[in-house]
Design a protein around this motif. Sequence first.
Motif, PDB file in Angstrom:
ATOM      1  N   TYR A  33      36.353   3.958   8.980  1.00  0.00           N
ATOM      2  CA  TYR A  33      37.219   4.984   9.561  1.00  0.00           C
ATOM      3  C   TYR A  33      38.289   4.306  10.403  1.00  0.00           C
ATOM      4  O   TYR A  33      38.138   3.161  10.853  1.00  0.00           O
ATOM      5  N   VAL A  51      47.365   9.516  12.644  1.00  0.00           N
ATOM      6  CA  VAL A  51      46.635   9.747  11.407  1.00  0.00           C
ATOM      7  C   VAL A  51      45.235   9.162  11.569  1.00  0.00           C
ATOM      8  O   VAL A  51      45.057   8.071  12.123  1.00  0.00           O
ATOM      9  N   ALA A 111      41.312   8.794   9.454  1.00  0.00           N
ATOM     10  CA  ALA A 111      40.667   8.887   8.142  1.00  0.00           C
ATOM     11  C   ALA A 111      39.242   8.371   8.232  1.00  0.00           C
ATOM     12  O   ALA A 111      38.929   7.466   9.014  1.00  0.00           O
ATOM     13  N   THR A 127      35.887   7.446   5.459  1.00  0.00           N
ATOM     14  CA  THR A 127      35.429   7.286   4.075  1.00  0.00           C
ATOM     15  C   THR A 127      33.946   6.963   4.087  1.00  0.00           C
ATOM     16  O   THR A 127      33.511   6.055   4.811  1.00  0.00           O
ATOM     17  N   GLU A 133      36.226  11.233   0.945  1.00  0.00           N
ATOM     18  CA  GLU A 133      37.385  10.810   1.728  1.00  0.00           C
ATOM     19  C   GLU A 133      37.897  11.993   2.547  1.00  0.00           C
ATOM     20  O   GLU A 133      38.158  13.078   1.993  1.00  0.00           O
ATOM     21  N   LEU A 134      38.051  11.740   3.836  1.00  0.00           N
ATOM     22  CA  LEU A 134      38.606  12.737   4.756  1.00  0.00           C
ATOM     23  C   LEU A 134      39.790  12.109   5.472  1.00  0.00           C
ATOM     24  O   LEU A 134      39.653  11.039   6.073  1.00  0.00           O
ATOM     25  N   LYS A 135      40.923  12.783   5.423  1.00  0.00           N
ATOM     26  CA  LYS A 135      42.127  12.234   6.031  1.00  0.00           C
ATOM     27  C   LYS A 135      42.942  13.380   6.640  1.00  0.00           C
ATOM     28  O   LYS A 135      43.152  14.423   6.000  1.00  0.00           O
ATOM     29  N   GLU A 168      49.356  14.312   6.979  1.00  0.00           N
ATOM     30  CA  GLU A 168      48.321  13.911   6.023  1.00  0.00           C
ATOM     31  C   GLU A 168      47.198  14.942   6.087  1.00  0.00           C
ATOM     32  O   GLU A 168      46.764  15.328   7.170  1.00  0.00           O
ATOM     33  N   ASP A 169      46.731  15.372   4.903  1.00  0.00           N
ATOM     34  CA  ASP A 169      45.676  16.380   4.880  1.00  0.00           C
ATOM     35  C   ASP A 169      44.946  16.263   3.542  1.00  0.00           C
ATOM     36  O   ASP A 169      45.506  16.611   2.499  1.00  0.00           O
ATOM     37  N   GLN A 177      42.355  20.603   1.015  1.00  0.00           N
ATOM     38  CA  GLN A 177      42.862  20.160   2.316  1.00  0.00           C
ATOM     39  C   GLN A 177      42.247  20.984   3.432  1.00  0.00           C
ATOM     40  O   GLN A 177      41.569  21.982   3.192  1.00  0.00           O
ATOM     41  N   THR A 214      47.687   1.680  -0.164  1.00  0.00           N
ATOM     42  CA  THR A 214      47.467   1.455   1.260  1.00  0.00           C
ATOM     43  C   THR A 214      47.357  -0.051   1.501  1.00  0.00           C
ATOM     44  O   THR A 214      46.422  -0.705   1.013  1.00  0.00           O
TER      45      THR A 214
END
Length: 443
Positions: A189, A213, A215, A217, A235-237, A255-256, A283, A397
């Motif tokens: 994260y 931002v 995130a 994972t 995945e959460l972002k 970002e969503d 999202q 990325t």
Amino acid sequence: MKSCLLTSLLALACVSTVSAENTAIGQRTNKYAADRLLEQYKDSLNKSYSRIYTGDVYAMDASEQSVGAANNMMPYYDFKLFAPFTYYKDVVKEQFHISLPEENEASANLSDKMYHAALLDVYLNNPSLVQNTAQALAASGPIVKPESESIKTNIAAAEEQVQVPTDPTAVPVDVVAVKPNFWTFAGDYYLQFLQNYVSGNWYKGGESNYSMVGAMTFQANYNNKQKVKWDNKLELKLGFITSKSDSLHSLKTSEDLIRLTSKLGLQASKNWYYTVLMVAYTQFLRGYKNNSRAVFSDFFSPFNVNLSVGMDYTVDWMNHKLKGSVHLAPLAYNFRYVDRLALATRYSLKEGRHTLHDLGSEFTVDLLWKFSENISWQTRLFGYTTYRRAELEWENTFTFKFNKYISSKVFLYPRFDDGAPRDGQHGYWQFREYFSLGFAYTF
């Protein structure tokens, strides 16, 4: 002439007679020598046996004689060769004693001289091996002669005794059976921030803003090391940005994403798997444009599920620096759900419809390339087509790690979708990018 022939025959007969007599004498002499040698060998064996087992004595000095007399016995001579090496005065005395010839003949004993010569060789060439002296042994205690005892067995008593078989005693043993664990878990994260300041008179224009931002994972993968693999990744972002030019929204999402990827594979060869792949994503929050209250996206608007069947190739190249997978699916089913009917046409649905079903082909390339310990590139290339419309997404990325907790990221995301309304400037292409610096952690 006849007299000469007769003389020759007589001479030959005499020679044959003498030769036969010499041969007989030689045979009797050889037999006598052999018998004599055998008798000497038997005598030597009997003598050695007598010296070892019957207590035949040898010449000792005064101290040894006193010890032997006190214990009513004499030491065995051969004991000296097999016990720890000891200094005996009689050995040296015999070798260096000057005696008359008749004395030498009287005391001549080949075995004694051989034993004495062996001990004397040790005294002269390896004195470090000699550990004791005869006087020290005499002072430590008497020499004990082993006595043989006959063992008498009471057969009758043995027969009366009943032998009862017994089982061996059972010893408890703690056995721990460890069940193999085919699951592996991992995740990472990060939370990063960006501050951008632009003065009011900046020659290119622009505005100041703040953004962040975050995130997370999570991965849970199953591999039984034989045929079956099952990989799962969540995945959460979520990212936010401020904008002074937007008078309606002080904070908007940049970002969503909520995305679940599940892949079940059955090994076909070393690197190829028959694979069923499922990708579902939506999202968290609503999405807006500047100075507009119109909603452009929302939770479950849209919600996509892509299910495909194909082959999966495992990538492990460049000495394990480039890893990932390539999924090729000639058959793919795509399901799309839009909760807000007003957004149906925006996401290729017919007006007034919530769902979309179509079939097509799909491919996914998911790779991680570690250039070094601190620089890596994570890429995901996804393509789907129904032969009437096509979608292509390429997420990139780049991560630059300064230490275990501080890192910087560059995110580039071009996207193509000819099912969406065409834009006058970019056509069917869409693009998003950001640069951030902040906290990151991997476990």
